[in-house]
Write a protein that holds these residues in place. Structure first.
Motif, short mmCIF file in Angstrom:
data_model
loop_
_atom_site.label_atom_id
_atom_site.label_comp_id
_atom_site.label_asym_id
_atom_site.label_seq_id
_atom_site.Cartn_x
_atom_site.Cartn_y
_atom_site.Cartn_z
N LEU A 285 -4.54 0.07 -5.81
CA LEU A 285 -4.73 0.48 -4.41
C LEU A 285 -6.00 -0.14 -3.83
CD1 LEU A 285 -3.72 4.25 -4.11
CD2 LEU A 285 -3.00 2.38 -2.60
N ARG A 286 -7.08 -0.11 -4.61
CA ARG A 286 -8.33 -0.71 -4.11
C ARG A 286 -8.12 -2.18 -3.77
NH1 ARG A 286 -10.72 2.68 -8.03
NH2 ARG A 286 -10.67 1.03 -9.61
N GLN A 287 -7.39 -2.89 -4.63
CA GLN A 287 -7.13 -4.30 -4.37
C GLN A 287 -6.22 -4.49 -3.15
OE1 GLN A 287 -5.54 -5.64 -8.10
NE2 GLN A 287 -7.55 -5.73 -9.11
N VAL B 282 0.83 -1.20 0.00
CA VAL B 282 0.00 0.00 0.00
C VAL B 282 0.87 1.25 0.00
CG1 VAL B 282 -1.67 1.35 1.34
CG2 VAL B 282 -1.97 -1.12 1.11
N ARG B 283 1.91 1.26 0.85
CA ARG B 283 2.79 2.43 0.91
C ARG B 283 3.49 2.67 -0.43
NH1 ARG B 283 4.61 4.52 5.93
NH2 ARG B 283 6.60 5.01 4.93
N GLU B 284 3.95 1.60 -1.07
CA GLU B 284 4.63 1.75 -2.35
C GLU B 284 3.70 2.31 -3.41
OE1 GLU B 284 7.42 1.99 -5.11
OE2 GLU B 284 7.78 1.50 -3.00
N LEU B 285 2.47 1.83 -3.44
CA LEU B 285 1.49 2.34 -4.40
C LEU B 285 1.15 3.80 -4.12
CD1 LEU B 285 -0.86 -0.77 -4.64
CD2 LEU B 285 0.52 0.18 -6.49
N MET B 286 1.08 4.16 -2.84
CA MET B 286 0.79 5.56 -2.49
C MET B 286 1.92 6.48 -2.93
SD MET B 286 -0.95 5.05 1.29
CE MET B 286 -1.12 6.81 1.58
N LYS B 287 3.16 6.01 -2.79
CA LYS B 287 4.30 6.81 -3.26
C LYS B 287 4.21 7.03 -4.77
CE LYS B 287 7.60 5.34 0.32
NZ LYS B 287 8.84 4.57 0.58
N GLN B 288 3.87 5.95 -5.49
CA GLN B 288 3.74 6.08 -6.94
C GLN B 288 2.61 7.06 -7.29
OE1 GLN B 288 3.33 2.26 -8.87
NE2 GLN B 288 4.82 1.29 -7.50
#
Length: 469
Positions: free
Chosen positions: A146-148, A107-113
């Protein structure tokens, strides 16, 4: 059901079970539906299972996809769970909440992207009027991921159990165990697990996901056996109309309806072996049982608690729930056979007597009738919890838009009826013309709709009329 549930139920078109649903119903376990306790006892009577084995079974349900293995695991896990001690159940739920939570690193990695993307113009075009499809595609892709990623891994367990026969009932037992953990200790991961499961149950049990089906002799034998076990010594489908509400493959509620010419005053009028009223002549559809007969299940418990509390209290703090004339009449009916100091003691003595001995005396029945009817009306109309009716069955009907129509004295003389409500039963009246307004008023202000007859037990008619103007 929510406040519109019964309206939807009454308006629903009766749909026959699909072949798929019929096949699933045939596969239902023969465990009774009368409560988790009974079902738990039936399963837990088997040989206890090792904790590690049950944990591995749970992991299989979450991780495996091959249908044959998954079906076996879905049947095996609830059985293993019920065989565990309460301590090991709690231990397993902690494992589920902590080890099968969402992947926060992902989740954190996707948020950074996501944060690193340049936000497109509001109209979705660049300075030359060209669509910025590439940039938008990157947003859509990361948002989908992110939803997944924000779905915890235990969501797979809940979803798969929901579609498995008996799974929804099992999940209700699991949530009860989760709530018992929360009551004992404040564990953030367990609270998150409970919140997620609660949201799923609300969705699965919403009226849009329920199917109303009329029970007939053509239904699977396993389904008819469940009804016999729950309610009847023998099925009388020729006299009564019985429906069940399904969620996925599982029957949730059995609703019993008698077609009659008038509103019944006693349960015997409904269950009596008279010829049924022809459907074309019936003027009243009497919904007399939902899942199981519960007259006014909390009334006697509430009243006995009031009487016992009064007996222990200092006189100045004692609430005398009897009117002076009621107390005099009650003590007079006792005569010289008791040394009770006051009417409250006498009433407590009578209502807790073995085998409900007061029901064998015509005089005591006569003296108790106005007392118990008045107190029952008070209990239904005035006693509340968080602004809603204290009685669970009353709350169910009121939030679905019903009106309390009539109290029926000595309508159920069974052991259960006398123990729960002193033999009193209540008619709840549904009118499609008013159902939405009544439900809205109850939800917004806690106002309880009741007939003048019911109000008159606790307030003079002129006061009731003034309150309605």
């Amino acid at each position: 059901m929510n406040k519109k549930g019964l309206a939807i139920l009454l308006r629903s078109k009766m749909r026959p079970l699909s072949p798929l649903s019929s096949n699933k119903v045939m596969q239902l376990e023969q465990a009774p539906l009368e409560g988790n306790k009974v079902a738990t006892q039936n399963v837990s009577s088997k040989t206890p299972r090792d904790f590690g084995e049950v944990r591995e079974s749970m992991h299989s349900v979450i991780s495996m996809n091959k249908k044959e293995i998954l079906d076996t695991a879905l049947s095996d896990f609830p059985e293993g769970y019920f065989s565990l001690s309460q301590e090991n159940r709690h231990k397993l739920l902690l494992v589920l909440a902590r080890e099968y939570d969402l992947n926060r690193t992902q989740v954190r990695e996707l948020m950074k992207q996501y944060i690193g993307l340049e936000i497109p113009n509001g109209d979705g075009t660049d300075d030359h009027g060209h669509e910025m499809e590439g940039q938008l595609s990157a947003f859509y892709r990361i948002e989908r991921n992110l939803r997944q990623a924000l779905q915890p891994m235990y969501s797979v367990l809940f979803e798969r159990l929901n579609t498995h026969p008996g799974g929804l009932k099992f999940l209700a037992t699991v949530r009860a165990d989760i709530l018992s953990i929360i009551a004992d200790e404040n564990v953030a991961s367990i609270r998150a697990l409970d919140s997620y499961l609660k949201e799923k149950l609300v969705t699965w049990l919403s009226p849009a996901n329920l199917e109303l089906h009329q029970i007939t002799w053509d239904d699977p034998a396993s389904l008819l056996e469940k009804i016999v076990h729950m309610r009847f010594a023998s099925l009388r489908l020729s006299r009564l109309k019985i429906w069940t509400i399904f969620s996925t493959a599982e029957p949730l509620i059995f609703i019993e309806v008698a077609l009659m010419k008038n509103i019944a005053c006693t349960i015997q009028e409904v269950l009596w072996h008279d010829p049924p009223t022809p459907e074309c002549e019936a003027t009243t559809a009497l919904f007399y049982s939902i899942s199981s007969t519960q007259p006014i299940p909390g009334f006697m418990q509430w009243l006995l608690s009031k009487l016992a509390s009064s007996e222990r209290s200092v006189p100045i703090f004692c609430e005398n729930i009897l009117e002076p004339e009621e107390e005099r009449a009650l003590l007079d009916a006792f005569g010289d056979s008791t040394a009770r100091k006051n009417g409250m003691e006498a009433l407590l003595y009578l209502l807790t007597s073995a085998n409900h001995e007061w029901t064998q005396s015509d005089r005591l029945i006569s003296e108790l009738k106005p007392i118990l009817l008045r107190l029952c009306a008070r209990y239904l109309l005035r006693e509340k919890k968080r602004g809603k009716a204290l009685d669970s069955v009353a709350n169910f009907h009121l939030q679905n838009g019903a009106m309390i129509g009539r109290l029926n004295w000595m309508a159920d003389r069974s052991e259960k009826g006398l123990g729960q409500s002193g033999g009193i039963m209540v008619n709840y009246i549904y009118s499609l013309e008013h159902i939405e307004d009544y439900a809205q008023a109850y939800f917004s202000t806690g106002h309880i709709q009741a007939s003048p007859d019911v109000h008159y037990y606790i307030e003079p008619l002129e006061n009731y009329e003034d309150s309605m103007n």
